[in-house]
Design an enzyme around this catalytic site. Sequence first.
Site, mmCIF file in Angstrom:
data_model
loop_
_atom_site.group_PDB
_atom_site.id
_atom_site.type_symbol
_atom_site.label_atom_id
_atom_site.label_comp_id
_atom_site.label_asym_id
_atom_site.label_seq_id
_atom_site.Cartn_x
_atom_site.Cartn_y
_atom_site.Cartn_z
ATOM 1 N N ARG A 94 0.856 -1.117 0.113
ATOM 2 C CA ARG A 94 0.152 0.160 0.029
ATOM 3 C C ARG A 94 0.881 1.351 0.167
ATOM 4 O O ARG A 94 0.372 2.267 -0.451
ATOM 5 C CB ARG A 94 -0.802 0.134 1.135
ATOM 6 C CG ARG A 94 -2.020 -1.178 0.977
ATOM 7 C CD ARG A 94 -2.569 -1.443 2.733
ATOM 8 N NE ARG A 94 -3.303 0.047 2.937
ATOM 9 C CZ ARG A 94 -3.835 0.471 4.142
ATOM 10 N NH1 ARG A 94 -3.640 -0.335 5.180
ATOM 11 N NH2 ARG A 94 -4.436 1.634 4.377
ATOM 12 N N LYS A 140 -2.365 9.517 5.008
ATOM 13 C CA LYS A 140 -2.251 8.653 6.299
ATOM 14 C C LYS A 140 -1.176 7.764 6.217
ATOM 15 O O LYS A 140 -0.534 7.547 5.238
ATOM 16 C CB LYS A 140 -3.672 7.683 6.016
ATOM 17 C CG LYS A 140 -3.796 7.060 4.779
ATOM 18 C CD LYS A 140 -5.159 6.471 4.791
ATOM 19 C CE LYS A 140 -5.406 5.471 3.749
ATOM 20 N NZ LYS A 140 -6.781 4.702 3.512
ATOM 21 N N HIS A 141 -0.655 7.578 7.344
ATOM 22 C CA HIS A 141 -1.331 7.519 8.887
ATOM 23 C C HIS A 141 -0.352 8.081 9.480
ATOM 24 O O HIS A 141 0.659 7.635 9.805
ATOM 25 C CB HIS A 141 -1.724 6.161 9.181
ATOM 26 C CG HIS A 141 -2.632 5.212 8.293
ATOM 27 N ND1 HIS A 141 -1.852 4.502 6.904
ATOM 28 C CD2 HIS A 141 -3.827 4.915 8.320
ATOM 29 C CE1 HIS A 141 -2.897 4.010 6.565
ATOM 30 N NE2 HIS A 141 -3.932 4.029 7.163
ATOM 31 N N HIS A 146 -5.215 -3.646 12.992
ATOM 32 C CA HIS A 146 -6.758 -3.888 13.121
ATOM 33 C C HIS A 146 -6.892 -4.935 14.263
ATOM 34 O O HIS A 146 -7.860 -5.390 14.610
ATOM 35 C CB HIS A 146 -7.082 -4.264 11.806
ATOM 36 C CG HIS A 146 -7.154 -3.614 10.568
ATOM 37 N ND1 HIS A 146 -6.025 -3.202 9.931
ATOM 38 C CD2 HIS A 146 -8.334 -2.858 10.245
ATOM 39 C CE1 HIS A 146 -6.432 -2.122 9.103
ATOM 40 N NE2 HIS A 146 -7.787 -2.066 9.358
ATOM 41 N N ASP A 163 -8.319 7.358 12.474
ATOM 42 C CA ASP A 163 -8.748 5.956 11.830
ATOM 43 C C ASP A 163 -9.758 5.357 12.484
ATOM 44 O O ASP A 163 -10.489 5.879 13.348
ATOM 45 C CB ASP A 163 -7.426 5.051 11.883
ATOM 46 C CG ASP A 163 -7.228 4.135 10.558
ATOM 47 O OD1 ASP A 163 -8.365 3.824 10.073
ATOM 48 O OD2 ASP A 163 -6.407 3.406 10.162
#
Length: 314
Positions: A69, A99-100, A112, A184
Amino acid sequence: QEGGRVARLKAPFTEWPPMATLGRSGDTSLARRFARALAAELRAVGVTLDFAPVLDVHTNPKNPIIGDRALAEKAADVARLGSAIVKALQESGIAACGKHFPGHGDTSTDSHVELPLVEHPPERLREVEFVPFKAAIEAEVASIMTAHVFVPALDENLPATLSRRVVHDLLREELGFEGVIFSDDLEMMAIASHHTVPSAAVLSIVAGCDGILICSGDHDTQAAALESIIHAVEDGGLPYGRIEDALKRQQRMKERFLASTVAARPLTAGAIRLAIGTDEHQAIAHQMARFAWCTSLVRCRRAIGSALWRRQAR
C-alpha cells in the site's frame, strides 16, 4: 479507494494496482495520471473525499498491514509521489487524505488486531516518517488521518490517535497543518481492546481530531459515540471551543471542494458507465502493473543467482 488491496469500488470501476508500483516506476507523471483518472471515476458517482494517498514509508519489509500500500521505501520518494497524487486529486475536485500520521510504515503488527509499537526517537521520526506529511501539507492536502500506533518517544501513555501531544502539538502546531484531521477507525482493536468506542471518540477529539471514523455500520455504536461527545461537552471534559474548531475546519474543506466548478452531482446511470473503467484508465492501470511484474522478475533473477552462487560455493 487506494488501489491494490484497499479498493471499495470494484469492477466495472478501474481496478488499480498497489501503490508500490508507482514507487517502483519512480514516475511522477504516471502518479499524476493515475490520480486524475481515479478522481474522474470518484466524481462520476458523487464522491468528493478519498482517504488516500498512503504516506507511510515502507521501511519494515515484515509490516503486515502497510506493505505494497506504501508508495516507496524511501521518505523522499514517498514525499515526491504522494504530493503529486494529492495535487492531482485535488485539482480534479477530490479532497485527499494523507495517512497514517505519525507513520505506520515501520511496524511489525496489524493495528486492526493489536496496538503496534514504534520505538524510534523523535529525531528519526522527523527525518523519515514526517517527511511525506510535510510535503503533503506543502501541497495543501485537505485532510490527514491518524495512525493507531504507540510511540513512547512522543507519548508514553496514549496511542497516537488519542494523544494531544501527537495530534495537536506535533501535527497541528509543529508541522502547521490547518486542514481536517480524521481518526482511523476507532473499532480497530489497536484502540478497541483498550478503550470503548464512545470513550475513544471523546479522547480523539480532545486530542485534536476533527472527524472520527466508526466504520462497522453499527448505528447503536455510532449513536453511543455521539451521546458520549454530548455528555463530555456538558460535563466540561471536552471544551465546546474544540467542537467549534472541528466544525469550522470541516466547513472550510466542504466550501473548498463542494463549491468548486469541478465538483459536480453524480452522473446518470448511462453516463457513469461511460466514465468508469474507460480504455484510457485501463491503460494507465496496465502501465502501473508492468512495474509489479518487473520487480517480481528482478527478485526472481536475484533468487536464481543467489541459489547458483551457493551451489558453486559447495
